[in-house]
Design a protein around this motif. Structure first.
Motif, mmCIF file in Angstrom:
data_model
loop_
_atom_site.group_PDB
_atom_site.id
_atom_site.type_symbol
_atom_site.label_atom_id
_atom_site.label_comp_id
_atom_site.label_asym_id
_atom_site.label_seq_id
_atom_site.Cartn_x
_atom_site.Cartn_y
_atom_site.Cartn_z
ATOM 1 N N UNK A 142 -0.737 2.478 -13.687
ATOM 2 C CA UNK A 142 -0.073 1.842 -12.550
ATOM 3 C C UNK A 142 -1.096 1.396 -11.503
ATOM 4 N N UNK A 143 -2.160 2.181 -11.344
ATOM 5 C CA UNK A 143 -3.225 1.815 -10.410
ATOM 6 C C UNK A 143 -3.894 0.521 -10.839
ATOM 7 N N UNK A 144 -4.235 0.434 -12.124
ATOM 8 C CA UNK A 144 -4.859 -0.790 -12.639
ATOM 9 C C UNK A 144 -3.958 -2.007 -12.423
ATOM 10 N N UNK A 145 -2.661 -1.828 -12.620
ATOM 11 C CA UNK A 145 -1.717 -2.936 -12.428
ATOM 12 C C UNK A 145 -1.735 -3.401 -10.968
ATOM 13 N N UNK A 202 0.825 -1.218 0.000
ATOM 14 C CA UNK A 202 0.000 0.000 0.000
ATOM 15 C C UNK A 202 0.850 1.255 0.000
ATOM 16 N N UNK A 203 2.038 1.170 0.604
ATOM 17 C CA UNK A 203 2.947 2.324 0.627
ATOM 18 C C UNK A 203 3.809 2.400 -0.626
ATOM 19 N N UNK A 204 3.803 1.319 -1.435
ATOM 20 C CA UNK A 204 4.625 1.266 -2.640
ATOM 21 C C UNK A 204 3.798 1.296 -3.904
ATOM 22 N N UNK A 205 3.549 0.145 -4.529
ATOM 23 C CA UNK A 205 2.815 0.127 -5.799
ATOM 24 C C UNK A 205 1.438 0.780 -5.739
ATOM 25 N N UNK A 206 0.754 0.652 -4.600
ATOM 26 C CA UNK A 206 -0.604 1.203 -4.512
ATOM 27 C C UNK A 206 -0.613 2.715 -4.334
ATOM 28 N N UNK A 207 0.536 3.292 -4.050
ATOM 29 C CA UNK A 207 0.630 4.755 -3.900
ATOM 30 C C UNK A 207 0.177 5.464 -5.171
ATOM 31 N N UNK A 208 0.372 4.824 -6.329
ATOM 32 C CA UNK A 208 -0.057 5.430 -7.597
ATOM 33 C C UNK A 208 -1.556 5.681 -7.616
ATOM 34 N N UNK A 209 -2.336 4.773 -7.016
ATOM 35 C CA UNK A 209 -3.791 4.945 -6.992
ATOM 36 C C UNK A 209 -4.183 6.158 -6.163
ATOM 37 N N UNK A 210 -3.531 6.343 -5.043
ATOM 38 C CA UNK A 210 -3.829 7.495 -4.199
ATOM 39 C C UNK A 210 -3.439 8.793 -4.910
ATOM 40 N N UNK A 211 -2.295 8.770 -5.588
ATOM 41 C CA UNK A 211 -1.835 9.964 -6.299
ATOM 42 C C UNK A 211 -2.730 10.267 -7.494
ATOM 43 N N UNK A 230 1.502 12.742 -13.783
ATOM 44 C CA UNK A 230 1.163 12.178 -15.095
ATOM 45 C C UNK A 230 -0.037 11.263 -14.904
ATOM 46 N N UNK A 231 -1.235 11.797 -15.131
ATOM 47 C CA UNK A 231 -2.454 11.090 -14.758
ATOM 48 C C UNK A 231 -2.588 9.750 -15.462
ATOM 49 N N UNK A 232 -2.356 9.691 -16.763
ATOM 50 C CA UNK A 232 -2.560 8.437 -17.495
ATOM 51 C C UNK A 232 -1.589 7.356 -17.028
ATOM 52 N N UNK A 233 -0.345 7.741 -16.751
ATOM 53 C CA UNK A 233 0.619 6.769 -16.231
ATOM 54 C C UNK A 233 0.205 6.287 -14.851
ATOM 55 N N UNK A 234 -0.223 7.203 -14.001
ATOM 56 C CA UNK A 234 -0.670 6.835 -12.661
ATOM 57 C C UNK A 234 -1.889 5.917 -12.708
#
Length: 210
Positions: free
Chosen positions: A132-135, A104-113, A125-129
């Motif tokens: 990454x969230x979907x991944x 949650x503090x690593x890969x999932x941080x993209x979803x929060x951002x 960079x919204x589309x990249x984030x």
């Protein structure tokens, strides 16, 4: 019991995670409202004195000051959950919970951002984030698909733990920035179950799936 204070912004998902655990533990606490958007108050000198990273949530409990939702939740569960529900004692389960807290503090941080970029206009960079969230959600959904095949309802062990609590808001709030929950059927089942837990509180953006 020492007085607990949470430095909080109502629409910030990490603050919500801490509020949720405080409620589920039945703890009394005081809220200090932080004007994160648009006031940027979390970057002010008084707040930086509490957390030099300039982020919330921050929690104080007597003389103790902690920042970072994962650290705060681990402390609260260890200090106040006498049942050992949220932070299990069994080493294998504890290790798995800590693994998901790190996730949650690593890969999932993209979803929060991604949500902050979409809702609050913060830089990123919204589309990249979003990709990454979907991944990250796919990793979670695959995990819960296998768990459900084994007749397991939660991310770790036989009941809800901090693993579930730390992961819940990031996925539950992802429709705020255009991720369709139908893509992740195992997570849809899981968040519906999580919502039914005693002490659950919601926030704007959390679906009820009624």
């Amino acid at each position: 019991m020492a007085a607990i204070t949470l430095y909080n912004y109502e629409l910030e998902d990490s603050c919500y995670r801490v509020r949720l655990l405080l409620k589920m533990l039945g703890l009394e606490y005081t809220t200090f409202a932080v004007d994160m958007v648009p006031g940027n108050e979390h970057k002010s000198p008084p707040m930086l004195a509490l957390n030099p990273l300039g982020e919330i949530p921050i929690l104080t409990d007597g003389e103790l000051t902690l920042y970072g939702a994962e650290a705060i939740m681990t402390y609260l569960a260890g200090a106040y959950d006498t049942s050992g529900t949220w932070l299990p004692k069994q080493p294998s389960h504890l290790g798995q919970v800590m693994q998901w807290l790190a996730f949650s503090a690593g890969p999932l941080k993209a979803a929060m951002t991604a949500r902050q970029v979409s809702l609050f206009g913060l830089p990123g960079d919204f589309e990249t984030l979003k990709a990454q969230s979907r991944k990250a959600f796919r990793i979670m959904d695959d995990h819960m698909t296998l768990r459900q095949i084994d007749a397991k309802d939660w991310f770790v062990g036989d009941g809800p733990t901090l693993a579930d609590l730390t992961l819940f808001p990031a996925f539950a709030l992802s429709r705020d920035y255009g991720i369709d929950h139908d893509e992740f059927p195992a997570l849809r089942i899981w968040i519906r179950r999580f919502r039914a837990l005693p002490g659950f509180i919601t926030m704007p953006g959390i679906p009820d799936y009624h």
